[in-house]
Design a protein around this motif. Sequence first.
Motif, PDB file in Angstrom:
ATOM      1  N   GLY A   1      49.123  36.035  45.013  1.00 29.09           N
ATOM      2  CA  GLY A   1      49.553  36.616  46.533  1.00 29.09           C
ATOM      3  C   GLY A   1      50.207  37.715  46.302  1.00 29.09           C
ATOM      4  N   ARG A   2      50.026  38.899  46.513  1.00 32.78           N
ATOM      5  CA  ARG A   2      50.603  40.090  46.616  1.00 32.78           C
ATOM      6  C   ARG A   2      51.501  40.601  47.817  1.00 32.78           C
ATOM      7  NH1 ARG A   2      47.424  44.108  43.410  1.00 32.78           N
ATOM      8  NH2 ARG A   2      48.158  45.751  44.823  1.00 32.78           N
ATOM      9  N   THR A   3      52.461  41.400  47.673  1.00 31.27           N
ATOM     10  CA  THR A   3      53.392  41.976  48.790  1.00 31.27           C
ATOM     11  C   THR A   3      52.724  42.736  49.578  1.00 31.27           C
ATOM     12  OG1 THR A   3      54.220  43.736  47.256  1.00 31.27           O
ATOM     13  CG2 THR A   3      55.350  41.814  47.226  1.00 31.27           C
ATOM     14  N   ASP A   4      51.600  43.238  49.451  1.00 38.94           N
ATOM     15  CA  ASP A   4      50.949  44.121  50.126  1.00 38.94           C
ATOM     16  C   ASP A   4      49.766  43.412  51.163  1.00 38.94           C
ATOM     17  OD1 ASP A   4      49.047  43.692  48.346  1.00 38.94           O
ATOM     18  OD2 ASP A   4      48.548  45.759  47.958  1.00 38.94           O
ATOM     19  N   GLY A   5      49.614  42.090  50.945  1.00 38.51           N
ATOM     20  CA  GLY A   5      48.806  41.341  51.958  1.00 38.51           C
ATOM     21  C   GLY A   5      47.489  40.984  51.070  1.00 38.51           C
ATOM     22  N   TRP A   6      47.414  41.376  49.881  1.00 37.82           N
ATOM     23  CA  TRP A   6      45.892  41.398  49.201  1.00 37.82           C
ATOM     24  C   TRP A   6      46.085  40.148  48.241  1.00 37.82           C
ATOM     25  CZ3 TRP A   6      41.516  44.617  48.842  1.00 37.82           C
ATOM     26  CH2 TRP A   6      41.402  45.685  49.796  1.00 37.82           C
ATOM     27  N   VAL A   7      45.256  39.371  47.778  1.00 38.82           N
ATOM     28  CA  VAL A   7      44.936  38.248  46.828  1.00 38.82           C
ATOM     29  C   VAL A   7      44.056  38.662  45.651  1.00 38.82           C
ATOM     30  CG1 VAL A   7      44.331  35.923  46.301  1.00 38.82           C
ATOM     31  CG2 VAL A   7      45.602  36.605  48.571  1.00 38.82           C
ATOM     32  N   SER A   8      44.601  38.513  44.638  1.00 41.76           N
ATOM     33  CA  SER A   8      43.850  38.965  43.196  1.00 41.76           C
ATOM     34  C   SER A   8      43.645  37.697  42.605  1.00 41.76           C
ATOM     35  CB  SER A   8      44.788  39.980  42.291  1.00 41.76           C
ATOM     36  OG  SER A   8      44.786  41.126  43.243  1.00 41.76           O
ATOM     37  N   ILE A   9      42.576  37.482  41.923  1.00 43.80           N
ATOM     38  CA  ILE A   9      42.193  36.228  41.081  1.00 43.80           C
ATOM     39  C   ILE A   9      41.757  36.895  39.885  1.00 43.80           C
ATOM     40  CG2 ILE A   9      40.706  34.259  40.858  1.00 43.80           C
ATOM     41  CD1 ILE A   9      40.391  34.155  43.637  1.00 43.80           C
ATOM     42  N   TYR A  10      42.388  36.141  38.811  1.00 45.23           N
ATOM     43  CA  TYR A  10      42.358  36.786  37.409  1.00 45.23           C
ATOM     44  C   TYR A  10      41.891  35.755  36.283  1.00 45.23           C
ATOM     45  CZ  TYR A  10      45.834  40.554  38.405  1.00 45.23           C
ATOM     46  OH  TYR A  10      46.531  41.509  38.892  1.00 45.23           O
ATOM     47  N   ASP A  11      41.091  36.164  35.453  1.00 42.83           N
ATOM     48  CA  ASP A  11      40.611  35.421  34.486  1.00 42.83           C
ATOM     49  C   ASP A  11      41.981  35.127  33.437  1.00 42.83           C
ATOM     50  OD1 ASP A  11      39.428  34.257  32.263  1.00 42.83           O
ATOM     51  OD2 ASP A  11      37.498  34.979  32.796  1.00 42.83           O
ATOM     52  N   LEU A  12      42.193  34.132  33.090  1.00 44.96           N
ATOM     53  CA  LEU A  12      43.282  34.062  32.234  1.00 44.96           C
ATOM     54  C   LEU A  12      43.021  34.584  30.612  1.00 44.96           C
ATOM     55  CD1 LEU A  12      45.107  30.722  33.309  1.00 44.96           C
ATOM     56  CD2 LEU A  12      46.006  32.887  33.591  1.00 44.96           C
ATOM     57  N   GLU A  13      41.643  34.293  30.080  1.00 42.59           N
ATOM     58  CA  GLU A  13      41.161  34.647  28.883  1.00 42.59           C
ATOM     59  C   GLU A  13      40.954  36.143  28.675  1.00 42.59           C
ATOM     60  OE1 GLU A  13      40.950  32.586  26.391  1.00 42.59           O
ATOM     61  OE2 GLU A  13      41.590  30.591  27.702  1.00 42.59           O
ATOM     62  N   THR A  14      40.646  36.983  29.760  1.00 41.57           N
ATOM     63  CA  THR A  14      40.214  38.085  29.500  1.00 41.57           C
ATOM     64  C   THR A  14      41.265  39.057  30.520  1.00 41.57           C
ATOM     65  OG1 THR A  14      38.946  38.288  31.381  1.00 41.57           O
ATOM     66  CG2 THR A  14      37.887  37.828  29.373  1.00 41.57           C
ATOM     67  N   ARG A  15      41.980  38.648  31.178  1.00 39.25           N
ATOM     68  CA  ARG A  15      43.091  39.256  31.914  1.00 39.25           C
ATOM     69  C   ARG A  15      42.638  40.068  32.950  1.00 39.25           C
ATOM     70  NH1 ARG A  15      45.329  35.886  29.018  1.00 39.25           N
ATOM     71  NH2 ARG A  15      47.273  36.086  27.783  1.00 39.25           N
ATOM     72  N   THR A  16      41.217  39.817  33.328  1.00 29.07           N
ATOM     73  CA  THR A  16      40.707  40.724  34.192  1.00 29.07           C
ATOM     74  C   THR A  16      40.613  40.314  35.570  1.00 29.07           C
ATOM     75  OG1 THR A  16      38.565  39.919  33.371  1.00 29.07           O
ATOM     76  CG2 THR A  16      39.298  41.799  32.455  1.00 29.07           C
ATOM     77  N   ILE A  17      40.636  41.174  36.593  1.00 26.94           N
ATOM     78  CA  ILE A  17      40.493  40.693  38.091  1.00 26.94           C
ATOM     79  C   ILE A  17      39.231  40.616  38.497  1.00 26.94           C
ATOM     80  CG2 ILE A  17      40.756  41.486  40.337  1.00 26.94           C
ATOM     81  CD1 ILE A  17      43.018  43.157  39.586  1.00 26.94           C
ATOM     82  N   LEU A  18      38.638  39.055  38.896  1.00 24.92           N
ATOM     83  CA  LEU A  18      37.638  38.708  39.245  1.00 24.92           C
ATOM     84  C   LEU A  18      37.217  38.662  40.836  1.00 24.92           C
ATOM     85  CD1 LEU A  18      37.347  35.548  37.052  1.00 24.92           C
ATOM     86  CD2 LEU A  18      36.676  37.478  36.357  1.00 24.92           C
ATOM     87  N   ARG A  19      38.330  38.520  41.462  1.00 25.19           N
ATOM     88  CA  ARG A  19      38.358  38.889  42.835  1.00 25.19           C
ATOM     89  C   ARG A  19      39.646  39.649  43.581  1.00 25.19           C
ATOM     90  NH1 ARG A  19      34.263  37.085  41.873  1.00 25.19           N
ATOM     91  NH2 ARG A  19      32.695  35.520  42.897  1.00 25.19           N
ATOM     92  N   TRP A  20      39.448  40.123  44.576  1.00 26.99           N
ATOM     93  CA  TRP A  20      40.365  41.183  44.921  1.00 26.99           C
ATOM     94  C   TRP A  20      39.975  41.419  46.360  1.00 26.99           C
ATOM     95  CZ3 TRP A  20      41.316  47.112  44.656  1.00 26.99           C
ATOM     96  CH2 TRP A  20      42.801  47.201  44.843  1.00 26.99           C
ATOM     97  N   PHE A  21      40.694  40.801  47.264  1.00 22.84           N
ATOM     98  CA  PHE A  21      40.061  40.772  48.642  1.00 22.84           C
ATOM     99  C   PHE A  21      41.660  41.093  49.739  1.00 22.84           C
ATOM    100  CE2 PHE A  21      40.308  36.466  47.281  1.00 22.84           C
ATOM    101  CZ  PHE A  21      41.006  35.745  48.148  1.00 22.84           C
ATOM    102  N   ASN A  22      41.551  41.782  50.742  1.00 24.37           N
ATOM    103  CA  ASN A  22      42.673  41.674  51.718  1.00 24.37           C
ATOM    104  C   ASN A  22      42.654  40.471  52.569  1.00 24.37           C
ATOM    105  OD1 ASN A  22      44.577  42.586  53.558  1.00 24.37           O
ATOM    106  ND2 ASN A  22      43.393  44.440  54.239  1.00 24.37           N
ATOM    107  N   ALA A  23      43.840  39.712  52.396  1.00 23.83           N
ATOM    108  CA  ALA A  23      43.914  38.429  53.131  1.00 23.83           C
ATOM    109  C   ALA A  23      44.981  38.343  54.085  1.00 23.83           C
ATOM    110  CB  ALA A  23      44.606  37.389  51.958  1.00 23.83           C
ATOM    111  N   HIS A  24      45.858  39.411  54.189  1.00 21.30           N
ATOM    112  CA  HIS A  24      46.916  39.343  55.449  1.00 21.30           C
ATOM    113  C   HIS A  24      47.512  40.662  55.521  1.00 21.30           C
ATOM    114  CE1 HIS A  24      47.077  34.822  55.571  1.00 21.30           C
ATOM    115  NE2 HIS A  24      47.124  34.980  54.261  1.00 21.30           N
ATOM    116  N   LEU A  25      47.958  40.777  56.876  1.00 23.36           N
ATOM    117  CA  LEU A  25      48.398  41.930  57.262  1.00 23.36           C
ATOM    118  C   LEU A  25      50.083  42.093  56.602  1.00 23.36           C
ATOM    119  CD1 LEU A  25      47.676  42.023  60.962  1.00 23.36           C
ATOM    120  CD2 LEU A  25      46.432  43.457  59.129  1.00 23.36           C
ATOM    121  N   LYS A  26      50.689  41.114  56.253  1.00 24.97           N
ATOM    122  CA  LYS A  26      51.850  41.029  55.574  1.00 24.97           C
ATOM    123  C   LYS A  26      51.895  40.571  54.200  1.00 24.97           C
ATOM    124  CE  LYS A  26      54.612  41.506  60.149  1.00 24.97           C
ATOM    125  NZ  LYS A  26      55.709  40.966  60.907  1.00 24.97           N
TER     126      LYS A  26
END
Length: 448
Positions: free
Chosen positions: A46-71
């Motif tokens: 969970g990010r400070t800008d309200g977005w949520v990122s989902i990482y693959d632990l093996e490749t360290r890449t972002i699999l999902r990245w979406f705007n979740a909240h306003l805060k």
Amino acid sequence: MNAQLLNPFARDTPEIIEGTLDNAYASCLAFNAGLGLFAGNYLAVGRTDGWVSIYDLETRTILRWFNAHLKSVSSVSWSPLSRYLASASSDWNVNIWDLGNGPARCVRTLRWDGPAILAFFSPITSRSLLVVLESRELYVVTFPEFDETKEPSSTPIRIRLEANEPINTACFTPDGAWIIAGTSKGSLSVFNANTGIQATKLNQVASSAIRQLSFDLHGRNLVANLNDRSVRTFSVVNTESGIPPEFVARHKFQDLIGRTPWSGVAFSSDSEYVMGGAAQSTAHNVYIWDRDAGVLVKILEGPKEPLISAHWHPSRPQIASIASSGDVYLWSTLATEIWSAYAPGFEELERNVEYEEREDEFDLDHLEDTDRQQQDEAQNVNVFENGPVPETSLPKPLEPIQVRLTHSTLAPILSATEPATRNMFVDDDNQVGFFIPPLLEEYVDEKE
């Protein structure tokens, strides 16, 4: 790596920073601990800008990245089989995201009367959710089941769990039957997870507020982060089904010299160690204690920036910690290979040594060609001696995996024209594998 090559006497604890998720802007994180096939492979941030990122632990890449909240996002939690993700924020909302249908989509938004600081899925079902508000109120949210005798409704049921003291934090027991709440006066309270009824009286375990609670994987131990800058462990008794658990104090960990506060406590994946993230202003350190002996095992020293939170991986000796800059550091252990496991006579050398060959070491044997051929033919096996192979012994064909899950029972789907069925109220949590990168998914959707 082959498990036989690992040193069996090495400590199963992290040692160094293996990787860093730069520019993550993290405020909270959670591993997908559960029973699914992909459990432990993903990390939700969970990010400070309200977005949520989902990482693959093996490749360290972002699999999902979406705007979740306003805060800023204050908490993220995975469902038991990782199809759903719950996110809480200071914008007074708790959103439930469906990850089983390509790009993440919000299937339910729970609006509250104040900022939500914690939101946890039940460890056994995705139709039960625990929410802690900044106003020190605790709620359990359950989605209704199908009942032929009542009017069908998809509206979630909110049950407030009340105690005589303000509630700072709470968590489910690993079996999902009870909810343990920590109060601002150092007490533990046990609630029934289905009815929300308080099962036991307040148990005073400390004289200061409880900031965080966490169970081990089997539910036999509990660790608490207290406001008096100490970490305390408890043994759980009465773990039988239907009986409220009781807690017996075991050890108290603290930094007597530096009076270090803690910003993240947890048990290791094998419950042998207790972790505490040190909330120091000039250091990024993680303390690891032995759970049974109650002694400090090691201190993991990181960069010169404060630590905000830390979590232990559910099945590996790996720790993820958040720095004040928002970067996520991944701590892991150094794997020491035992190459002598290949052969009993194998000898490991620290440096190259000139090898002296024996005179007859690589000489061919003195068997005649006819004798060698007889030995080879004697080892041949006739696979058709007993007839054809029965079909029952053949491997079954793999069933197709449903990657696209277009329907969610957590979404408000009831209407006046369509009759309600039992399938609309079942737990449809499913294993999720992020086989297609998000950009390709959007491209596929456009082509379709």
